[in-house]
Design a protein around this motif. Structure first.
Motif, mmCIF file in Angstrom:
data_model
loop_
_atom_site.group_PDB
_atom_site.id
_atom_site.type_symbol
_atom_site.label_atom_id
_atom_site.label_comp_id
_atom_site.label_asym_id
_atom_site.label_seq_id
_atom_site.Cartn_x
_atom_site.Cartn_y
_atom_site.Cartn_z
ATOM 1 N N LEU A 63 0.825 -1.206 0.000
ATOM 2 C CA LEU A 63 0.000 0.000 0.000
ATOM 3 C C LEU A 63 0.859 1.256 0.000
ATOM 4 C CD1 LEU A 63 -2.760 1.386 0.218
ATOM 5 C CD2 LEU A 63 -2.631 1.105 2.693
ATOM 6 N N GLN A 66 2.474 1.699 -3.493
ATOM 7 C CA GLN A 66 1.456 2.067 -4.474
ATOM 8 C C GLN A 66 1.019 3.514 -4.289
ATOM 9 O OE1 GLN A 66 -2.239 -0.071 -4.090
ATOM 10 N NE2 GLN A 66 -2.898 0.407 -6.165
ATOM 11 N N ALA A 67 0.735 3.881 -3.051
ATOM 12 C CA ALA A 67 0.174 5.205 -2.794
ATOM 13 C C ALA A 67 1.142 6.329 -3.137
ATOM 14 C CB ALA A 67 -0.256 5.308 -1.328
ATOM 15 N N GLY A 121 1.193 1.117 -8.567
ATOM 16 C CA GLY A 121 1.044 2.565 -8.511
ATOM 17 C C GLY A 121 0.904 3.206 -9.866
ATOM 18 N N LEU A 221 1.863 7.729 5.711
ATOM 19 C CA LEU A 221 1.060 6.509 5.625
ATOM 20 C C LEU A 221 1.555 5.461 6.614
ATOM 21 C CD1 LEU A 221 0.633 6.254 1.752
ATOM 22 C CD2 LEU A 221 -1.086 6.931 3.423
ATOM 23 N N PHE A 408 -4.390 8.939 -5.225
ATOM 24 C CA PHE A 408 -3.605 9.152 -4.009
ATOM 25 C C PHE A 408 -4.510 9.528 -2.843
ATOM 26 C CE2 PHE A 408 -0.928 12.024 -1.325
ATOM 27 C CZ PHE A 408 -0.035 11.060 -0.883
ATOM 28 N N SER A 411 -6.035 6.476 -1.444
ATOM 29 C CA SER A 411 -5.082 5.715 -0.637
ATOM 30 C C SER A 411 -4.882 6.340 0.736
ATOM 31 C CB SER A 411 -3.737 5.621 -1.374
ATOM 32 O OG SER A 411 -3.861 4.903 -2.585
ATOM 33 N N VAL A 412 -4.775 7.660 0.763
ATOM 34 C CA VAL A 412 -4.649 8.347 2.052
ATOM 35 C C VAL A 412 -5.895 8.109 2.896
ATOM 36 C CG1 VAL A 412 -4.487 10.597 3.167
ATOM 37 C CG2 VAL A 412 -3.058 10.088 1.190
#
Length: 484
Positions: A63, A66-67, A121, A221, A408, A411-412
């Motif tokens: 994660l 990717q983010a 990503g 993150l 993004f 993801s956050v």
């Protein structure tokens, strides 16, 4: 204007859009299946490689990679074209998959998952950007349903394949299965997708901004994902140092972006009404999705007493409702507008969240699945139009950045959801059992039920905030041309 261009007409003449869409769907399918296939194989992986205390990093590192890479890939796609960045993403994902399949220890598998995450990503945001390039707003109304269906199908295929490979073959095949899909997607992109990317000037890559965003975003993150008792408590030295470092680096990132000739994430992305609404909605959707995907299966198994397979199908009801709504949403926003459609979806999410609150320890699993299905419908009506609106508000040369920023934000949101919902659940458990309690997965149903029920209150709050976020979306957005 320092930019590069793609001629949509030439794409339609020189390549068939159908095969390109199929290649994008195959590529997105790699990421979608990977999101669920590994979870069912964790016991087999731990039995083979050991490292039980380290296995959560299989998901966290993926994660994180990717983010933080999404905005960078989005900018590179605007500078160099979509095709090469998409192929890099598929290549990295396949390389990571092969290495994961041959991993000899848990640390090695975690490291190779990082490579997979770097590939993922690029795949999802660039795939969405390609769709935005080759289809008009009206055409994307139907295409968004196709892309959403990939996630719906994967929600069934992923856990099933993971279980079959783990029980009857080897967990390593959950990674090897990516190889034929990835090769087919790359082949179709190479053969069918032709871009006319004409450089107008030499570009200055914003290396400083990219590094600050990657490191600062990773620390943020990491602090959210592992804080609150997962790896360390919120008031621990580690947590404070990581989050303080993240704030410092991201502040420096803002300063650098103000001065950069071609910033990796232009600050105007934060100043436009349509983008702020779309990104706020994406963040809240990320919160809701992580809350459901984490706590619905746990509630089904530990409180309702179902098997893992039935619990997975209860959650899959959400991803079944999503593509159904997404395929219909296009017709609605073309007639009634973006804000109206998204508001309709957000209100459905609120209704579904309320239905989720009525699920009790004595309820049937169908009751739980019905709530997830309704929430999925609402998310389908909210998420797909928000991406289309954001892409439609900008021209080709900034569409990758805009799409990357939206991914993004989601993801956050997932990271925030993990932290917030984990704190809520742990707080309830600690109040009942004291601070020295077991992990959530090992607790009895009578303790878990109120903890997860409070998480559902948090999800309902996020649903209400989603309604507020979409109110700021303009109803009509003139589509920007693909030619400057």
């Amino acid at each position: 204007m320092t930019t590069e261009r793609i001629d949509r007409a030439s794409v339609g003449l020189r390549s068939e859009r159908g095969p390109i869409l199929l290649a994008v769907m195959l590529s997105v399918g790699l990421v979608a299946i990977d999101a669920t296939i590994l979870a069912t194989a964790v016991p087999s992986v731990v039995d083979d490689l050991g490292g039980f205390t380290q296995f959560p990093w299989l998901f966290s590192i993926y994660l994180l990679a990717q983010a933080v890479s999404v905005p960078i890939y989005g900018k590179l796609a605007d500078l160099r074209g979509r095709k090469p960045i998409m192929l890099v993403g598929v290549g990295l994902f396949l390389l990571g998959s092969v290495l994961c399949g041959f991993a000899w220890s848990m640390p090695a598998l975690i490291a190779f998952r990082l490579i997979q995450g770097l590939g993922a990503g690029a795949i999802q945001p660039i795939g969405m950007t390609i769709v935005g390039d080759i289809y008009t707003v009206a055409e994307r109304a139907k295409v968004q349903g196709y892309l959403a269906s990939v996630w719906g199908i994967s929600s069934f295929v992923g856990p099933t394949l993971g279980g079959v490979f783990s029980d009857f073959i080897s967990w390593r095949w959950i990674f090897f299965v990516n190889i034929p899909l990835g090769i087919a997607a790359a082949w179709a992109l190479v053969r069918r997708f032709h871009e006319n990317v004409v450089p107008r000037t030499s570009h200055r890559i914003d290396y400083a901004g990219a590094v600050l965003l990657a490191v600062g975003g990773s620390m943020l993150l990491l602090g959210l994902l592992e804080g609150g008792g997962v790896m360390w408590s919120w008031d621990s030295t580690s947590s404070i140092a990581i989050l303080a470092g993240a704030v410092a680096l991201l502040t420096a990132f803002v300063v650098v972006e103000r001065r950069a000739a071609e910033p990796v994430l232009p600050l105007w992305v934060l100043s436009r009404r349509v983008l702020n609404s779309a990104n706020s909605a994406a963040l809240l959707i990320g919160v809701l999705m992580i809350g459901l995907s984490t706590y619905v299966p746990l509630f089904a198994q530990s409180v309702l007493g179902t098997s893992a397979l039935v619990a997975g199908f209860a959650l899959a009801a959400m991803t079944l409702g999503w593509p159904i709504a997404a395929s219909v949403a296009g017709r609605i926003y073309l007639r009634l507008g973006f804000r109206t459609t998204m508001l309709f979806g957000a209100c459905i999410v609120v209704v579904g969240s309320g239905l989720l609150l009525t699920v009790q320890p004595g309820s049937s699993v169908l009751h739980l699945a019905a709530a997830c299905f309704v929430i999925g419908l609402g998310l389908g009506f909210s998420a797909s139009p928000s991406v289309v609106a954001a892409q439609s508000s900008v021209e080709w040369q900034t569409r990758g950045v805009v799409t990357g920023a939206n991914m993004f934000a989601r993801s956050v949101g997932s990271a925030i959801g993990v932290a917030a919902f984990g704190a809520v659940a742990n707080g309830v458990v600690a109040a009942r059992l004291g601070d020295d309690h077991a992990d959530l997965e090992t607790l009895p149903g009578e303790v878990l039920a109120p903890a997860i029920h409070d998480v559902y209150y948090g999800a309902a709050g996020a649903a209400v905030l989603l309604v507020v976020a979409v109110l700021f979306m303009p109803n009509r957005i003139p589509e920007q041309p693909n030619r400057v």
